[in-house]
Design an enzyme around this catalytic site. Structure first.
Site, PDB file in Angstrom:
ATOM      1  N   LYS A  47       0.830  -1.219   0.000  1.00  0.00           N
ATOM      2  CA  LYS A  47       0.000   0.000   0.000  1.00  0.00           C
ATOM      3  C   LYS A  47       0.864   1.269   0.000  1.00  0.00           C
ATOM      4  CE  LYS A  47      -2.642  -0.558   3.632  1.00  0.00           C
ATOM      5  NZ  LYS A  47      -2.152  -1.869   4.149  1.00  0.00           N
ATOM      6  N   ARG A  77      11.585  -6.867   4.922  1.00  0.00           N
ATOM      7  CA  ARG A  77      11.627  -5.428   4.689  1.00  0.00           C
ATOM      8  C   ARG A  77      12.649  -4.739   5.589  1.00  0.00           C
ATOM      9  NH1 ARG A  77       5.796  -2.564   4.405  1.00  0.00           N
ATOM     10  NH2 ARG A  77       5.864  -2.551   6.672  1.00  0.00           N
ATOM     11  N   ARG A 121      11.601  -2.662  11.118  1.00  0.00           N
ATOM     12  CA  ARG A 121      10.553  -2.103  11.970  1.00  0.00           C
ATOM     13  C   ARG A 121      10.153  -3.143  13.017  1.00  0.00           C
ATOM     14  NH1 ARG A 121       5.889   0.197   7.978  1.00  0.00           N
ATOM     15  NH2 ARG A 121       4.626  -0.761   9.603  1.00  0.00           N
ATOM     16  N   ARG A 136      -0.538  -8.938  13.182  1.00  0.00           N
ATOM     17  CA  ARG A 136      -1.130  -7.861  12.358  1.00  0.00           C
ATOM     18  C   ARG A 136      -2.079  -8.442  11.322  1.00  0.00           C
ATOM     19  NH1 ARG A 136       3.888  -4.916  10.073  1.00  0.00           N
ATOM     20  NH2 ARG A 136       2.458  -3.415   9.175  1.00  0.00           N
TER      21      ARG A 136
HETATM   22  P1  AMP Z   1       0.895   0.808   8.668  1.00  0.00           P
HETATM   23  O1  AMP Z   1       2.169   1.481   8.329  1.00  0.00           O
HETATM   24  O2  AMP Z   1      -0.291   1.336   7.894  1.00  0.00           O
HETATM   25  O3  AMP Z   1       0.974  -0.691   8.619  1.00  0.00           O
HETATM   26  O4  AMP Z   1       0.565   1.191  10.199  1.00  0.00           O
HETATM   27  C1  AMP Z   1       1.463   0.845  11.245  1.00  0.00           C
HETATM   28  C2  AMP Z   1       0.715   0.814  12.562  1.00  0.00           C
HETATM   29  O5  AMP Z   1       0.149   2.101  12.851  1.00  0.00           O
HETATM   30  C3  AMP Z   1      -0.476  -0.139  12.622  1.00  0.00           C
HETATM   31  O6  AMP Z   1      -0.090  -1.486  12.900  1.00  0.00           O
HETATM   32  C4  AMP Z   1      -1.282   0.478  13.756  1.00  0.00           C
HETATM   33  O7  AMP Z   1      -0.695   0.201  15.025  1.00  0.00           O
HETATM   34  C5  AMP Z   1      -1.111   1.968  13.498  1.00  0.00           C
HETATM   35  N1  AMP Z   1      -2.172   2.455  12.574  1.00  0.00           N
HETATM   36  C6  AMP Z   1      -2.029   2.898  11.301  1.00  0.00           C
HETATM   37  N2  AMP Z   1      -3.219   3.248  10.779  1.00  0.00           N
HETATM   38  C7  AMP Z   1      -4.142   3.023  11.751  1.00  0.00           C
HETATM   39  C8  AMP Z   1      -5.551   3.159  11.823  1.00  0.00           C
HETATM   40  N3  AMP Z   1      -6.265   3.608  10.777  1.00  0.00           N
HETATM   41  N4  AMP Z   1      -6.164   2.819  12.988  1.00  0.00           N
HETATM   42  C9  AMP Z   1      -5.469   2.381  14.041  1.00  0.00           C
HETATM   43  N5  AMP Z   1      -4.139   2.191  14.041  1.00  0.00           N
HETATM   44  C10 AMP Z   1      -3.471   2.506  12.900  1.00  0.00           C
END
Ligand code: AMP
Length: 226
Positions: free
Chosen positions: A13, A127, A160, A171
């Protein structure tokens, strides 16, 4: 164009969001990036978000919704935006609909990046991110020329916390329970287009742009009058 990108963690994404946003000339708004910037900046929001992020859990809706509401009220989002990582559950989708109703601009489309979970585990656990410029490399698919060093800026690469295999599995579980129902929500309201997100990055971008072009703001104007 007001666009939402959905798909499991590791579907690409973030990478696709950058190309798609640049193609359509809209800002990319990534909740994960905003949280990470707050963690690096040591803000109160960052401290609060970090414990959820490290565990692979969602940050509570009240916190996330307020942050997105604030970001969408900024000038650059007036004519459109690409949301990457939000909404992530049905309640957040309800909040987004509320915000869009208030500004009188409906969502143009939701793009679902489809990829199977085994592939996701492989992608995420390989990654490596640059500490300095944030560029994302992959040990197998896009390795830097010297291990642990960013080719772009010489910065140090790190994994990360939430890309460790156990956290990745958690996740994915969170995704299946909370985020996958969103896809049904958007499909049932006819707002969803899905593409196969497997393959070379450029091929996926091409598929995405082709699927999204009919929803671009000027697409209607270009159609012959009936
Ligand atoms: P991502 O980089 O989109 O995978 O986001 C990394 C982390 O940020 C996720 O595993 C959540 O802990 C938090 N996060 C990102 N977007 C959201 C969201 N819309 N709602 C809640 N937590 C979020």
């Amino acid at each position: 164009m007001r666009l939402v990108l959905v798909g499991p963690p590791g579907a690409g994404k973030g990478t696709q969001a950058e190309f798609i946003a640049a193609h359509f000339g809209i800002p990319k708004i990534s909740t994960g990036d905003i949280f990470r910037a707050n963690v690096s900046g040591g803000t109160d929001l960052g401290r609060l978000a970090k414990k959820y992020m490290d565990a692979g859990d969602l940050v509570p809706d009240e916190v996330t919704n307020a942050m997105v509401r604030d970001r969408l009220s900024q000038d650059d989002a007036v004519d459109g935006f690409l949301l990457d990582g939000f909404p992530r559950n049905v309640a957040q989708a309800g909040e987004l609909n509320g915000i869009l109703d208030e500004i009188g601009s409906p969502l143009s489309v939701v793009l679902d990046l489809e990829v199977d979970f085994d592939e996701v585990v492989k992608r995420l656990s390989g990654r490596r991110t640059c500490k300095k410029c944030g560029h994302v490399w992959h040990l197998e698919y896009d390795p830097p020329s010297s291990p642990g060093v960013c080719d772009k800026c010489g910065g140090e690469l790190y994994q990360r916390d939430d890309d460790h295999p156990d956290t990745v599995r958690h996740r994915l579980d969170v995704y299946a329970r909370q985020t996958a129902p969103l896809i049904d929500f958007y499909r049932s309201s006819d707002q969803l287009v899905a593409i196969d997100a497997l393959g070379a990055v450029e091929d996926v971008t091409e598929r995405a742009i082709e699927a999204l072009t009919p929803f671009a703001d000027d697409a209607v104007a270009d159609e012959p009058a009936s």
